[in-house]
Scaffold this motif. Structure first.
Motif, PDB file in Angstrom:
ATOM      1  N   HIS A 120      19.039  11.602  21.679  1.00 24.13           N
ATOM      2  CA  HIS A 120      18.693  12.457  22.622  1.00 24.13           C
ATOM      3  C   HIS A 120      19.298  12.137  24.011  1.00 24.13           C
ATOM      4  N   ASN A 121      19.711  13.144  24.731  1.00 21.10           N
ATOM      5  CA  ASN A 121      20.295  12.763  26.020  1.00 21.10           C
ATOM      6  C   ASN A 121      19.242  13.050  27.103  1.00 21.10           C
ATOM      7  N   HIS A 122      18.182  12.871  27.095  1.00 22.63           N
ATOM      8  CA  HIS A 122      17.045  13.095  28.092  1.00 22.63           C
ATOM      9  C   HIS A 122      16.113  12.140  27.747  1.00 22.63           C
ATOM     10  N   VAL A 123      15.049  11.961  28.662  1.00 28.30           N
ATOM     11  CA  VAL A 123      13.952  10.793  28.669  1.00 28.30           C
ATOM     12  C   VAL A 123      12.908  11.415  27.695  1.00 28.30           C
ATOM     13  N   LEU A 124      12.541  10.600  26.559  1.00 25.83           N
ATOM     14  CA  LEU A 124      11.467  11.064  25.790  1.00 25.83           C
ATOM     15  C   LEU A 124      10.048  10.614  26.302  1.00 25.83           C
ATOM     16  N   SER A 125       9.027  11.558  25.830  1.00 31.52           N
ATOM     17  CA  SER A 125       7.773  10.970  26.845  1.00 31.52           C
ATOM     18  C   SER A 125       6.702  11.280  25.498  1.00 31.52           C
ATOM     19  N   PRO A 126       6.279  10.460  24.623  1.00 30.98           N
ATOM     20  CA  PRO A 126       5.507  10.596  23.614  1.00 30.98           C
ATOM     21  C   PRO A 126       4.022  11.031  24.012  1.00 30.98           C
ATOM     22  N   ARG A 127       3.818  10.157  25.509  1.00 32.51           N
ATOM     23  CA  ARG A 127       2.411  10.474  25.772  1.00 32.51           C
ATOM     24  C   ARG A 127       2.076  11.863  26.450  1.00 32.51           C
ATOM     25  N   LYS A 128       3.168  12.703  26.546  1.00 36.41           N
ATOM     26  CA  LYS A 128       2.840  13.785  27.381  1.00 36.41           C
ATOM     27  C   LYS A 128       3.335  14.993  26.274  1.00 36.41           C
ATOM     28  N   SER A 129       3.433  14.671  24.846  1.00 32.73           N
ATOM     29  CA  SER A 129       4.154  15.629  23.990  1.00 32.73           C
ATOM     30  C   SER A 129       3.042  16.806  23.743  1.00 32.73           C
ATOM     31  N   ARG A 130       1.888  16.585  24.161  1.00 32.29           N
ATOM     32  CA  ARG A 130       0.974  17.745  24.015  1.00 32.29           C
ATOM     33  C   ARG A 130       1.269  19.083  24.928  1.00 32.29           C
ATOM     34  N   PHE A 131       2.285  18.702  25.956  1.00 32.60           N
ATOM     35  CA  PHE A 131       2.696  19.880  27.032  1.00 32.60           C
ATOM     36  C   PHE A 131       3.796  20.697  26.351  1.00 32.60           C
ATOM     37  N   GLN A 132       4.619  20.061  25.299  1.00 34.79           N
ATOM     38  CA  GLN A 132       5.586  20.714  24.705  1.00 34.79           C
ATOM     39  C   GLN A 132       5.124  21.977  23.936  1.00 34.79           C
ATOM     40  N   ARG A 133       5.515  23.162  24.150  1.00 33.68           N
ATOM     41  CA  ARG A 133       5.258  24.512  23.655  1.00 33.68           C
ATOM     42  C   ARG A 133       5.075  24.426  21.948  1.00 33.68           C
ATOM     43  N   SER A 134       6.004  23.688  21.428  1.00 45.64           N
ATOM     44  CA  SER A 134       6.017  23.852  19.724  1.00 45.64           C
ATOM     45  C   SER A 134       4.818  22.984  19.376  1.00 45.64           C
ATOM     46  N   HIS A 135       4.079  22.120  20.149  1.00 44.86           N
ATOM     47  CA  HIS A 135       3.250  21.533  19.620  1.00 44.86           C
ATOM     48  C   HIS A 135       1.845  22.077  20.133  1.00 44.86           C
ATOM     49  N   ASN A 136       1.582  23.068  20.884  1.00 44.05           N
ATOM     50  CA  ASN A 136       0.510  23.715  21.264  1.00 44.05           C
ATOM     51  C   ASN A 136       0.043  24.676  19.925  1.00 44.05           C
ATOM     52  N   LYS A 137      -1.313  24.227  19.716  1.00 47.81           N
ATOM     53  CA  LYS A 137      -1.696  25.094  18.599  1.00 47.81           C
ATOM     54  C   LYS A 137      -3.368  25.235  18.600  1.00 47.81           C
ATOM     55  N   LEU A 138      -3.896  26.515  18.703  1.00 49.56           N
ATOM     56  CA  LEU A 138      -5.365  26.521  18.766  1.00 49.56           C
ATOM     57  C   LEU A 138      -5.755  26.875  17.321  1.00 49.56           C
TER      58      LEU A 138
END
Length: 745
Positions: A120-138
């Motif tokens: 990846h060419n950017h910083v990865l943030s595992p602790r804030k993965s829940r904010f990624q749209r693809s991981h949002n699931k109701l």
């Protein structure tokens, strides 16, 4: 209920609506990996993405006969393309990241990974993965709960917070409040069997057990009745180190059912969001009570006074600020003052004309002399010479009129409108009918909500940014340093620069004086005016100043200064023009402070119960036929019989400590009485939007109290009592030791 203490190993997070984040990453995607279905592949790759800290999107789909080809890419792949000609910029998270896996899907549904690129060419943030749209699931369980609560008419915020509580925190939810916009959530309430005062004390004791740096002071009268309370959580104490230069204090926000004013200390963080520095509940509003509260707060903050403080127009409060914070700049809240105008001036026949003139003078004066001349003319034109309230306002003009206070840094707390937003910190959580028992729980929810908003803003600033408007080097400099909220303000100034013209006025050695003409809106006169500002530039050290004082007031380089910087071909500004409190690349200490309001991680039984409920509901949802239903019922009956009669195999690694083994507060045998209903000095017993000018007189009860915390302070880390034993202080050194009150008066 007891406290559950887990033995020395870390357990996984469980519960419905949760996403697991193991300490180690699962198997890495590799070329040639085969899966029985696309769903299995997507679950595998999204789990890997969640653990690594990036989002996923699907792209490049094409078909050849019975074979399908596509790629699962990083959500930051591609570049931002502006599809409109508007000058308005939008946030973009695109960094042209190349990380992806290529997938081949065969006709029978099986699929395989053909190519893999994991860099990846950017910083990865595992602790804030829940904010990624693809991981949002109701999930189905949460949907059902939201539907039931919606049918019952429960408000949205309470419904959502119920799910947060059940999931043991925001970080365990796979969705946020926006995903629940069409549902309603119910917030839990703290239900204690003790009285209000004892509930408050027990709450403080419980918080200090969780965090040694939780600080509180309880002040009682001779009868052992709660009188004044002050407390600060450890995260607020740490946040004060970074953002404690500007503090807003307001005691007119609301009262509870005892008519005790609720007085929060509020500041501004690097996203221009409100942040809490402490809270007090007061029984009186005289000088001595405010001095007690301010001294308690100053003691908690290790003697560090704020550089600036904003309060309402109260004489007692003003006297206490001058006594406790003599070196701080004191400003009166303009919002409170302007809210009083209808009440104070509505009796005049020309009230509308007076109100309009007053707003023009306050909001649109450019120079102090312009304000003073206009004020004198207003007083003469409308015969207001005998109005004592207006006379007192004019005498204090340097403490509230924008044209006078703009020369001091107020961290963006604009005297025009923004202070109202910051002081209403607990809006929607507490009201005049809230009991002390309910208050501590709603206080808990409000702080967790603010923490979540700050985390989301941090994530947005680190993973997306506004498009650059120009090729100026110093715009790129601010773009790389400032949070999105602050950089947007800078870009607003950059756009406003287009309406500015400049000319050299005077040259004196290395110092150049420029006149910069700007077009300013006159909101209340519905027209525009040209204003000339003086900008001085010193070649030595690239020192630049503007008479508009925007940098001094807000900490942002103004459009007039930018005009001269371009003229001087300045590519990079000195670091003093980039305030550290606005930066996004600094890790503030409160980031690393564990909130004592979060549920303890060793409450394993509660997590297991929630996980079982989630699995049971999911199984019930799947059992949608008669055969499946009968099978599930049979399995449950067998399991219940096994659990009821055979416990030899049940794990007993967790140690349960019951409440009877722990002393739950200072001198549990002593009864702390709830406060008496205090006199409100004419204030309505509900949420208040107007401040009251106090007369500074003491209540009879207050004649018996100490004038400040200095009379009762002891060595840091120990409890302290006044001479009559009526004040209790608990600080950091002995989190598990509680001191008794002397109530035998």
């Amino acid at each position: 209920m007891g406290d559950i203490v887990q033995d020395g190993h870390n357990s996984q997070e469980v519960g419905q609506s949760t996403q697991q984040t193991p300490d180690t990453i699962q198997e890495l995607p590799q070329v040639g990996m085969k899966f029985d279905s696309e769903d299995e592949l997507h679950v595998f790759y999204k789990k890997y993405a969640y653990q690594t800290g990036f989002g996923v999107r699907t792209s490049s789909t094409r078909r050849e006969s019975n074979t399908k080809y596509y790629a699962l890419e990083c959500s930051k792949g591609g570049t931002y393309v502006c599809r409109t000609e508007s000058n308005t910029t939008r946030l973009s998270s695109k960094t042209d990241c190349k990380a992806k896996v290529s997938v081949i899907v065969y006709g029978d549904g099986r699929c395989t990974i053909s190519r893999v690129f994991l860099e990846h060419n950017h910083v990865l943030s595992p602790r804030k993965s829940r904010f990624q749209r693809s991981h949002n699931k109701l999930d189905s369980y949460s949907k059902r709960r939201l539907e039931l609560n919606d049918s019952a008419g429960i408000p949205l915020c309470k419904n959502f917070h119920l799910l947060v509580v059940e999931a043991q925190g925001y970080e365990n939810l796979a969705f946020d409040e926006r995903d629940c916009r069409n549902f309603i959530a119910k917030a839990r309430q703290l239900r204690l069997g003790t009285g209000d005062a004892e509930a408050l004390r027990d709450y403080f004791v419980r918080m200090q057990r969780r965090s040694p740096n939780f600080y509180y002071v309880i002040d009682m009268d001779d009868e052992g009745r709660l009188r004044n309370v002050f407390w600060v959580d450890p995260r607020s104490r740490a946040a004060y180190e970074s953002f404690g230069d500007v503090v807003s204090f307001d005691s007119t926000y609301l009262t509870n059912k005892y008519d005790m004013p609720f007085a929060p200390f509020v500041g501004v963080n690097h996203h221009r969001q409100s942040i809490l520095f402490g809270c007090g509940l007061l029984s009186s509003e005289d000088k001595e009570t405010y001095a007690w509260l301010f001294n308690s707060w100053l003691e908690c903050m290790n003697g560090r006074s704020p550089k600036t403080i904003i309060t309402d127009q109260c004489r007692s409060m003003k006297a206490a600020v001058a006594k406790v914070f003599p070196e701080s700049h004191h400003r009166l809240c303009l919002w409170h003052i302007m809210k009083k105008i209808p009440k104070k001036l509505n009796g005049y026949t020309q009230y509308k004309a007076i109100y309009r003139t007053l707003k023009i003078l306050v909001y649109e004066s450019i120079e102090p002399q312009e304000f003073e001349d206009g004020w004198s003319k207003m007083i003469e034109d409308y015969n207001l010479e005998k109005n004592e309230w207006l006379s007192s306002l004019f005498d204090e003009r340097k403490h509230w009129v924008p044209v006078y206070v703009k020369i001091i840094f107020w961290a963006g707390m604009s005297p025009l409108k923004e202070v109202k937003v910051y002081i209403l910190f607990f809006d929607g959580y507490v009201n005049s009918k809230t009991t002390l028992r309910q208050f501590v729980e709603q206080y808990h929810n409000a702080l967790k909500s603010k923490m979540e908003k700050e985390s989301k803003a941090d994530f947005a600033s680190q993973n997306s940014s506004y498009k650059l408007l120009t090729g100026l080097c110093f715009e790129k400099q601010f773009h790389d340093c400032y949070t999105n909220a602050i950089f947007k303000l800078f870009q607003n100034e950059l756009q406003g620069m287009l309406f500015c013209n400049h000319s050299l006025f005077k040259q004196d050695g290395t110092i150049s004086i420029y006149h910069v003409t700007d077009v300013v809106d006159k909101k209340y006169e519905k027209c525009k005016r040209k204003v000339v500002y003086d900008v001085s530039y010193n070649e030595v050290g690239c020192d630049i100043k503007c008479s508009c004082h925007l940098f001094e007031f807000r900490g942002i380089v103004c459009r007039h200064m930018m005009k001269i910087l371009i003229e001087k071909e300045i590519k990079e500004l000195p670091s003093r023009y980039i305030l550290s409190r606005w930066r996004k690349d600094l890790k503030h200490r409160h980031y690393y402070v564990t909130s004592c309001y979060e549920d303890l991680k060793n409450e394993e039984q509660a997590k297991q119960f929630n996980h079982l409920c989630s699995d049971f509901y999911e199984a019930a949802h799947i059992a949608n036929s008669r055969e499946k239903y009968e099978y599930l019922i049979k399995c449950i009956q067998v399991a219940k019989e096994k659990l009821n009669h055979d416990t030899s195999w049940v794990l007993t690694s967790n140690k349960v400590v019951m409440c009877e083994d722990v002393q739950c507060g200072p001198n549990p045998a002593a009864k702390l009485l709830s406060p008496s209903k205090v006199r409100g000095k004419g204030r309505p017993p509900s949420k208040r939007n107007e401040s009251i000018v106090c007369d500074g007189k003491k209540d009879k009860v207050q004649d018996q109290r100490n004038s400040s915390l200095s009379d009762i302070r002891a060595d840091k880390g120990t409890s302290s009592s006044s001479k009559d034993g009526r004040t209790f202080i608990s600080d950091t050194m002995f989190p598990s030791t509680y001191y008794s009150f002397d109530l035998n008066h």
